[in-house]
Design a protein around this motif. Structure first.
Motif, PDB file in Angstrom:
ATOM      1  N   ARG A   1      30.255   7.863   5.339  1.00 33.94           N
ATOM      2  CA  ARG A   1      30.790   9.428   5.182  1.00 33.94           C
ATOM      3  C   ARG A   1      32.184   9.009   4.482  1.00 33.94           C
ATOM      4  NH1 ARG A   1      28.462  12.802   8.652  1.00 33.94           N
ATOM      5  NH2 ARG A   1      30.478  13.999   8.512  1.00 33.94           N
ATOM      6  N   LEU A   2      32.147   8.423   3.103  1.00 32.90           N
ATOM      7  CA  LEU A   2      33.411   8.389   2.394  1.00 32.90           C
ATOM      8  C   LEU A   2      33.476   9.439   1.127  1.00 32.90           C
ATOM      9  CD1 LEU A   2      33.629   4.422   2.591  1.00 32.90           C
ATOM     10  CD2 LEU A   2      34.771   6.191   4.102  1.00 32.90           C
ATOM     11  N   ARG A   3      34.580   9.827   0.678  1.00 38.85           N
ATOM     12  CA  ARG A   3      34.524  10.354  -0.701  1.00 38.85           C
ATOM     13  C   ARG A   3      35.024   9.720  -1.705  1.00 38.85           C
ATOM     14  NH1 ARG A   3      36.117  15.737   2.450  1.00 38.85           N
ATOM     15  NH2 ARG A   3      34.156  16.404   2.976  1.00 38.85           N
ATOM     16  N   HIS A   4      36.061   8.676  -1.281  1.00 37.62           N
ATOM     17  CA  HIS A   4      36.983   7.851  -2.179  1.00 37.62           C
ATOM     18  C   HIS A   4      36.871   6.260  -1.970  1.00 37.62           C
ATOM     19  CE1 HIS A   4      38.632  11.833  -1.478  1.00 37.62           C
ATOM     20  NE2 HIS A   4      38.580  11.680  -2.932  1.00 37.62           N
ATOM     21  N   LEU A   5      36.504   5.465  -2.892  1.00 38.04           N
ATOM     22  CA  LEU A   5      36.392   4.067  -2.994  1.00 38.04           C
ATOM     23  C   LEU A   5      37.291   3.309  -4.013  1.00 38.04           C
ATOM     24  CD1 LEU A   5      32.534   3.260  -3.041  1.00 38.04           C
ATOM     25  CD2 LEU A   5      34.074   2.882  -1.032  1.00 38.04           C
ATOM     26  N   PRO A   6      38.191   2.689  -3.355  1.00 44.08           N
ATOM     27  CA  PRO A   6      39.082   1.858  -4.287  1.00 44.08           C
ATOM     28  C   PRO A   6      38.220   0.736  -4.895  1.00 44.08           C
ATOM     29  CG  PRO A   6      39.929   2.135  -2.115  1.00 44.08           C
ATOM     30  CD  PRO A   6      38.501   2.732  -1.834  1.00 44.08           C
ATOM     31  N   VAL A   7      38.806   0.578  -5.969  1.00 45.36           N
ATOM     32  CA  VAL A   7      37.924  -0.585  -6.767  1.00 45.36           C
ATOM     33  C   VAL A   7      38.935  -1.693  -6.772  1.00 45.36           C
ATOM     34  CG1 VAL A   7      36.756  -1.434  -8.738  1.00 45.36           C
ATOM     35  CG2 VAL A   7      36.674   1.238  -8.181  1.00 45.36           C
ATOM     36  N   VAL A   8      38.741  -2.904  -6.266  1.00 43.73           N
ATOM     37  CA  VAL A   8      39.557  -4.178  -6.200  1.00 43.73           C
ATOM     38  C   VAL A   8      38.752  -5.229  -6.804  1.00 43.73           C
ATOM     39  CG1 VAL A   8      40.657  -5.563  -4.596  1.00 43.73           C
ATOM     40  CG2 VAL A   8      40.526  -2.990  -4.193  1.00 43.73           C
ATOM     41  N   LYS A   9      39.522  -6.348  -7.392  1.00 43.08           N
ATOM     42  CA  LYS A   9      38.936  -7.452  -8.086  1.00 43.08           C
ATOM     43  C   LYS A   9      40.413  -8.645  -7.739  1.00 43.08           C
ATOM     44  CE  LYS A   9      36.952  -9.996 -11.762  1.00 43.08           C
ATOM     45  NZ  LYS A   9      36.662  -9.815 -12.949  1.00 43.08           N
ATOM     46  N   ASP A  10      40.002  -9.656  -6.997  1.00 39.68           N
ATOM     47  CA  ASP A  10      40.911 -10.597  -6.747  1.00 39.68           C
ATOM     48  C   ASP A  10      42.137 -10.143  -6.215  1.00 39.68           C
ATOM     49  OD1 ASP A  10      39.098 -12.491  -7.703  1.00 39.68           O
ATOM     50  OD2 ASP A  10      39.920 -11.967  -9.820  1.00 39.68           O
ATOM     51  N   GLY A  11      42.099  -8.955  -5.372  1.00 38.11           N
ATOM     52  CA  GLY A  11      43.258  -8.786  -4.387  1.00 38.11           C
ATOM     53  C   GLY A  11      43.944  -7.212  -5.369  1.00 38.11           C
ATOM     54  N   GLU A  12      43.402  -7.354  -6.662  1.00 37.66           N
ATOM     55  CA  GLU A  12      44.382  -6.177  -7.300  1.00 37.66           C
ATOM     56  C   GLU A  12      43.490  -4.944  -7.538  1.00 37.66           C
ATOM     57  OE1 GLU A  12      45.500  -5.505 -12.048  1.00 37.66           O
ATOM     58  OE2 GLU A  12      44.490  -7.233 -11.456  1.00 37.66           O
TER      59      GLU A  12
END
Length: 142
Positions: free
Chosen positions: A100-111
């Motif tokens: 039930r989310l509307r936003h997803l952060p995109v992360v690679k190697d902690g960034e």
């Protein structure tokens, strides 16, 4: 299969964020100015949380808290679910539906590379379907 990285390439990688010590009113002003439904809450380069319209409604407004004096750190979501850039749009839509989310952060190697919304994923799905339909029409027309 469209990946989150492709979506970010198309929409851009800019992320709106506030410092962990910001007040809720500052986050709301930024969200209104940018016409977005969430901001990342950052502690330096580290993701501390996410603050969304949902958190505002449930953890501030409905509890009678005052936006100018309520720190974002007290009302943000700290259990932030992130995805890697190679994740498919379909997998992200399923995850967002399940959690039930509307936003997803995109992360690679902690960034933090960017943020995708359910709207971004829907636009991508529609574009994919239109492409496939056009290909079928082209194939049948020959």
């Amino acid at each position: 299969m469209t990946t989150v990285e492709h979506i970010l390439d198309v929409k851009g990688r800019g992320v709106f964020s506030v410092d962990v010590d910001a007040m809720v009113l500052d986050a709301l002003k930024l969200m209104a100015e940018a016409d977005v439904g969430s901001v990342m809450v950052m502690d330096g380069e580290r993701i501390a949380g996410i603050f969304t319209e949902r958190q505002y409604a449930r953890r501030v407004f409905l509890l009678g808290r005052a936006s100018p004096v309520t720190p974002v750190r007290e009302v943000m979501e700290t259990d932030v679910i992130c995805v890697r850039p190679e994740k498919s749009a379909e997998d992200c839509m399923a995850l967002m539906s399940e959690k039930r989310l509307r936003h997803l952060p995109v992360v690679k190697d902690g960034e933090l590379l960017g943020l995708v919304s359910i709207g971004d994923l829907l636009k991508s799905a529609i574009a994919d379907r239109e492409f496939h339909i056009d290909q079928l029409v082209e194939y049948v027309g020959h």
